[in-house]
Design a protein around this motif. Structure first.
Motif, PDB file in Angstrom:
ATOM      1  N   GLN A  17       3.552 -29.772 -23.069  1.00  0.00           N
ATOM      2  CA  GLN A  17       3.198 -31.024 -22.409  1.00  0.00           C
ATOM      3  C   GLN A  17       1.709 -31.277 -22.610  1.00  0.00           C
ATOM      4  O   GLN A  17       0.880 -30.628 -21.991  1.00  0.00           O
ATOM      5  CB  GLN A  17       3.502 -30.933 -20.919  1.00  0.00           C
ATOM      6  CG  GLN A  17       4.968 -30.681 -20.655  1.00  0.00           C
ATOM      7  CD  GLN A  17       5.241 -30.459 -19.188  1.00  0.00           C
ATOM      8  OE1 GLN A  17       4.339 -30.303 -18.392  1.00  0.00           O
ATOM      9  NE2 GLN A  17       6.512 -30.487 -18.846  1.00  0.00           N
TER      10      GLN A  17
ATOM     11  N   ARG B 176       1.192 -38.211 -20.241  1.00  0.00           N
ATOM     12  CA  ARG B 176       1.064 -37.246 -21.344  1.00  0.00           C
ATOM     13  C   ARG B 176       0.084 -37.781 -22.367  1.00  0.00           C
ATOM     14  O   ARG B 176       0.097 -38.983 -22.680  1.00  0.00           O
ATOM     15  CB  ARG B 176       2.423 -37.025 -22.044  1.00  0.00           C
ATOM     16  CG  ARG B 176       3.541 -36.565 -21.131  1.00  0.00           C
ATOM     17  CD  ARG B 176       3.744 -35.067 -21.135  1.00  0.00           C
ATOM     18  NE  ARG B 176       4.710 -34.711 -20.081  1.00  0.00           N
ATOM     19  CZ  ARG B 176       5.984 -34.377 -20.313  1.00  0.00           C
ATOM     20  NH1 ARG B 176       6.429 -34.330 -21.543  1.00  0.00           N
ATOM     21  NH2 ARG B 176       6.770 -34.062 -19.307  1.00  0.00           N
TER      22      ARG B 176
ATOM     23  N   PHE C 153       9.961 -22.677 -15.249  1.00  0.00           N
ATOM     24  CA  PHE C 153      10.123 -22.693 -13.784  1.00  0.00           C
ATOM     25  C   PHE C 153      11.559 -22.519 -13.337  1.00  0.00           C
ATOM     26  O   PHE C 153      11.860 -22.632 -12.143  1.00  0.00           O
ATOM     27  CB  PHE C 153       9.519 -23.981 -13.186  1.00  0.00           C
ATOM     28  CG  PHE C 153       9.497 -25.158 -14.136  1.00  0.00           C
ATOM     29  CD1 PHE C 153       8.432 -25.316 -15.028  1.00  0.00           C
ATOM     30  CD2 PHE C 153      10.516 -26.077 -14.148  1.00  0.00           C
ATOM     31  CE1 PHE C 153       8.394 -26.382 -15.911  1.00  0.00           C
ATOM     32  CE2 PHE C 153      10.486 -27.156 -15.021  1.00  0.00           C
ATOM     33  CZ  PHE C 153       9.424 -27.302 -15.909  1.00  0.00           C
TER      34      PHE C 153
ATOM     35  N   PHE D 244      16.054 -30.063 -11.057  1.00  0.00           N
ATOM     36  CA  PHE D 244      16.241 -30.798 -12.322  1.00  0.00           C
ATOM     37  C   PHE D 244      15.133 -31.829 -12.451  1.00  0.00           C
ATOM     38  O   PHE D 244      14.444 -32.158 -11.474  1.00  0.00           O
ATOM     39  CB  PHE D 244      17.620 -31.469 -12.389  1.00  0.00           C
ATOM     40  CG  PHE D 244      17.868 -32.512 -11.318  1.00  0.00           C
ATOM     41  CD1 PHE D 244      17.316 -33.800 -11.431  1.00  0.00           C
ATOM     42  CD2 PHE D 244      18.674 -32.244 -10.221  1.00  0.00           C
ATOM     43  CE1 PHE D 244      17.559 -34.763 -10.453  1.00  0.00           C
ATOM     44  CE2 PHE D 244      18.926 -33.200  -9.240  1.00  0.00           C
ATOM     45  CZ  PHE D 244      18.370 -34.469  -9.354  1.00  0.00           C
TER      46      PHE D 244
HETATM   47  N1  DAH Z   1       9.456 -30.860 -15.777  1.00  0.00           N
HETATM   48  C1  DAH Z   1      10.286 -30.897 -16.964  1.00  0.00           C
HETATM   49  C2  DAH Z   1       9.696 -31.867 -17.982  1.00  0.00           C
HETATM   50  O1  DAH Z   1       8.951 -32.726 -17.616  1.00  0.00           O
HETATM   51  C3  DAH Z   1      11.693 -31.308 -16.627  1.00  0.00           C
HETATM   52  C4  DAH Z   1      12.422 -30.300 -15.813  1.00  0.00           C
HETATM   53  C5  DAH Z   1      13.141 -29.289 -16.419  1.00  0.00           C
HETATM   54  C6  DAH Z   1      12.344 -30.327 -14.420  1.00  0.00           C
HETATM   55  C7  DAH Z   1      13.798 -28.348 -15.708  1.00  0.00           C
HETATM   56  C8  DAH Z   1      13.025 -29.388 -13.666  1.00  0.00           C
HETATM   57  C9  DAH Z   1      13.748 -28.370 -14.332  1.00  0.00           C
HETATM   58  O2  DAH Z   1      13.010 -29.357 -12.353  1.00  0.00           O
HETATM   59  O3  DAH Z   1      14.425 -27.450 -13.600  1.00  0.00           O
HETATM   60  O4  DAH Z   1      10.015 -31.759 -19.128  1.00  0.00           O
END
Ligand code: DAH
Length: 343
Positions: free
Chosen positions: A153, A200, A256, A312
């Motif tokens: 990121q 980003r 995470f 998620f």
């Molecule tokens: N934070 C990740 C992104 O921006 C997306 C993500 C993936 C969030 C897995 C989550 C997770 O809570 O469990 O690409």
């Protein structure tokens, strides 16, 4: 004498063509020093027995003239309006110009729908800062310094430190930091979603923008498994698209979560048969998810031996693009009415 004044005044009145002339005449007759006013004042020199008749006649004359002036005034006003209407070519039967009123942006509209569906399933809606610290954006989420996942990121750094523990300030690259903040504040159990803007450091093109919107979800309780996640997501997508949607989980990597997942849902256009939209796979890539890593629970002050949960994160922006068939992400924040008025 009075009759003559009335007759003369009515005669002059008939010849008048403008409101200015009318006012001049009114002053001359009915004004403070006007002819009729003078006549009325003359009452003091009239012998006693004639006073009554004199007064009555004068008042009658005054009333007659006042009515005549009023009448003339409305005639002149109406004439002025009529001539204005003709010269301005004003057509009373023409349809009016509709005032332009705004409407809800497609991003907000879908965000509200998402919030409604999750609220109905008992989730609370949380918020967090867009300017974050390195700690919440990375370390707290089990992404230590020099971990290659930081390169996943590309980040906008601010030229300022939050404090020693939390490190530099950054524009949050995802909504995940609010997971930690919410655990710190409310502890477990938790059932939340976090919609919000993320940033980003990225070259922009039709599918990349420096600013976009995500929705984070998190559920922490006792005896929680991925089958709860699958059930919730299937229900969420089915309600959102108002048709039966299937969910597929694949292994994926995010620091995470452990295990980490990629979540797909069945193609909205072909329902899974395979078509142009899903590149013949029958599935659309939707988001990352997984069981929350114990280091993340610990960072939020939640005991991983007592509680577990899943999380998620999906791109709200991408969901909106899918829903409306928008092929360039940059249009969404463009504020261009040619684009926006289509929704
Ligand atoms: N934070 C990740 C992104 O921006 C997306 C993500 C993936 C969030 C897995 C989550 C997770 O809570 O469990 O690409």
């Amino acid at each position: 004498m009075l009759d003559k004044l009335i007759k003369k005044t009515l005669g002059e009145l008939a010849k008048i063509n403008s409101l200015e002339e009318l006012q001049d005449l009114e002053v001359k007759i009915l004004g403070r020093k006007g002819a009729l006013t003078n006549h009325l004042r003359g009452i003091k020199d009239v012998p006693g027995e004639e006073k009554k008749a004199y007064g009555e006649n004068a008042n009658k004359a005054k009333k007659t003239l006042e009515e005549a002036f009023d009448q003339k005034k409305s005639e002149l006003k109406e004439a002025a309006l009529n001539s204005q209407l003709t010269t301005e070519n004003f057509d009373l039967s023409e349809p009016g110009i509709k005032p332009e009123i705004g409407h809800i942006h497609p991003l907000s509209k879908v965000q509200w729908e998402v919030e409604n569906i999750f609220s109905q399933m008992g989730f609370s809606i949380m918020d967090g800062p867009e300017v974050e610290s390195e700690y919440y954006n990375f370390e707290g989420l089990n992404i230590p310094k020099h971990h290659p996942a930081r390169d996943m990121q590309d980040t906008f750094f601010l030229d300022k430190e939050a404090d020693k523990k939390h490190g530099r300030l950054v524009l949050r690259t995802h909504t995940s930091p609010v997971q930690i903040r919410t655990m710190e504040k409310y502890g477990a159990p938790l059932r939340i979603i976090i919609p919000g803007r993320v940033f980003r450091y990225e070259a922009t093109d039709a599918s990349h923008d420096t600013t976009f919107d995500q929705v984070e979800g998190m559920l922490i309780d006792k005896d929680i498994s991925l089958s709860h996640l699958k059930g919730i997501l299937q229900e969420f997508l089915t309600r959102l698209f108002q048709k039966e949607v299937k969910v597929r989980l694949r292994p994926g990597y995010f620091p995470f979560v452990e295990p980490g997942l990629e979540v797909d849902f069945s193609c909205l256009l072909c329902g899974g048969e395979g078509c142009r939209v899903c590149k013949n796979t029958g599935w659309l890539e939707f988001m990352g998810a997984g069981m929350i890593h114990k280091n993340v629970l610990k960072a939020g002050g939640v005991d991983p031996k007592k509680y577990q949960g899943w999380a998620f994160g999906f791109g709200l922006t991408r969901l909106v693009m899918m829903r409306y068939g928008i092929d360039d992400i940059r249009l969404l924040k463009s504020a261009d009415p040619r684009f926006l008025t289509q929704f």
